[in-house]
Design an enzyme around this catalytic site. Structure first.
Site, PDB file in Angstrom:
ATOM      1  N   ALA A 156     -63.506  22.708 -26.643  1.00 51.93           N
ATOM      2  CA  ALA A 156     -63.655  21.247 -26.435  1.00 51.93           C
ATOM      3  C   ALA A 156     -64.540  19.928 -27.039  1.00 51.93           C
ATOM      4  O   ALA A 156     -66.187  21.136 -26.683  1.00 51.93           O
ATOM      5  CB  ALA A 156     -63.258  21.400 -24.730  1.00 51.93           C
ATOM      6  N   LYS A 157     -64.739  19.272 -27.698  1.00 51.59           N
ATOM      7  CA  LYS A 157     -65.894  18.238 -27.800  1.00 51.59           C
ATOM      8  C   LYS A 157     -66.409  17.382 -26.117  1.00 51.59           C
ATOM      9  O   LYS A 157     -65.386  16.223 -26.754  1.00 51.59           O
ATOM     10  CB  LYS A 157     -65.576  17.291 -28.826  1.00 51.59           C
ATOM     11  N   ALA A 158     -66.799  18.335 -25.831  1.00 49.66           N
ATOM     12  CA  ALA A 158     -67.304  17.838 -24.707  1.00 49.66           C
ATOM     13  C   ALA A 158     -68.430  16.903 -24.697  1.00 49.66           C
ATOM     14  O   ALA A 158     -69.304  17.757 -24.824  1.00 49.66           O
ATOM     15  CB  ALA A 158     -67.373  18.979 -23.253  1.00 49.66           C
TER      16      ALA A 158
END
Ligand code: PMP
Length: 309
Positions: A156-158
């Site tokens: 995830a590009k969190a």
């Protein structure tokens, strides 16, 4: 950041200055958000957004991994991107979609807060500098480990994960380097603070596999495909830091950094950009700028243009 005219926010285009949130916003307190970084390039056929579909698919996957209910699907996010590019009138820009848990309850596990979604766009030049793109940068292996697969999903590009990147790049730049390289908790090479890493040794190109807590970079995927099409052997495997020190060539890649050579790691000279790096960098830049037909399937044009073409 250079201000532009409009920001797309929760379904409409608003003035740049009006795209604001309350200080009680959940995402501000806990990093409960996901985002993307996308580039639009000025090509002969007009503005092209590089691999827009894949970026918005990753955005949706990032949200899913954080249990965020995105109110907009991939197609709506794509069309919002085009509306924004049209409204700001920039032939070339960086696009930053973001979704985060909004205002409501401030308990960590908040339920029922709205998920806010926005897209910004503004002109963003070379991320690691023109000089870095041409002659390579100096990187430092970080004392900060990359977040592990069971800490926060690294796929995830969190937003919250970028505290990890911020600490690493801050440490590197304070020590006089331009970028950090993070290792996993068990010592394998992961990625840069905002880029994936490639090693060239004896003509073979290697890059860490997904189990090394890396973000599955869209540029990484692009480079792997281009390199294979050009006849190189590319292996995805575990790499250790001495693989960096003894490499023939090293480079990092990402949407913002494009293909940036690394000339030194931890004061070990790797050397000026080598032939493999330069060939891949050229192929990548020719592709994104629409100068090469070979991989033109990755360039996405405004919907009306596609119909007209
Ligand atoms: N790793 C990290 C940690 C990143 O932040 C980025 C930038 N999104 C990348 C790799 C490269 O990803 P992409 O090529 O999709 O921009």
């Amino acid at each position: 950041m250079r201000e532009t005219s409009k920001i797309w926010m929760n379904g409409e285009l608003v003035d740049w200055a009006d795209a604001t949130v309350h200080v009680g916003t959940h995402g501000l307190h806990y990093g409960s958000g996901v985002f993307e970084g996308i580039r639009a390039y000025d090509t002969e056929r007009g503005t092209a957004i590089f691999r827009l579909t894949e970026h918005m698919e990753r955005f949706a996957n990032s949200a899913k991994l954080l249990y965020l209910d995105l109110p907009y699907g991939v197609e709506e996010m794509k069309s919002a991107s085009w509306d924004l590019v049209g409204a700001n009138g920039l032939p070339e820009c960086y696009l930053r979609p973001i979704a985060f848990v909004g205002y409501g309850e401030l308990g960590v596990g908040s339920k029922g807060n709205p998920v806010e979604v926005a897209i910004m766009s503004w002109p963003w030049g070379t991320y690691l500098g023109e000089e870095g793109l041409r002659n390579g940068i100096r990187a430092k292996v970080s004392s900060w480990e990359r977040v592990g697969a069971n800490v926060i999903p690294h796929v995830a590009k969190a937003t919250g994960v970028y505290l990890n990147s911020m600490l690493a790049v801050g440490e590197a730049t304070r020590a006089g380097y331009e970028e950090a390289i993070l290792l996993t908790h068990d010592g394998y090479v992961a990625d840069g603070s905002g880029e994936n890493i490639f090693v060239v040794k004896d003509g073979v190109i290697a890059t860490p596999d997904l189990s090394a807590s890396i973000l599955p970079g869209i540029t990484r995927d692009t480079i792997i495909q281009i390199a294979q099409d050009l006849g190189y052997q590319v292996v995805e495997k575990q790499l250790i830091r001495t693989d960096l020190y003894l490499a023939d060539e090293l480079f990092m890649c990402g949407t913002a950094a494009e293909v940036t050579p690394i000339r030194e790691v931890d004061d070990h000279l790797v050397g000026p950009p080598g032939p493999v790096t330069l060939e891949l960098q050229q192929a990548y830049l020719d592709t994104v700028h629409g100068r090469s037909e070979r991989w033109s399937q990755w360039l996405e044009y405004a919907p009306s243009r596609t119909k007209a073409a």
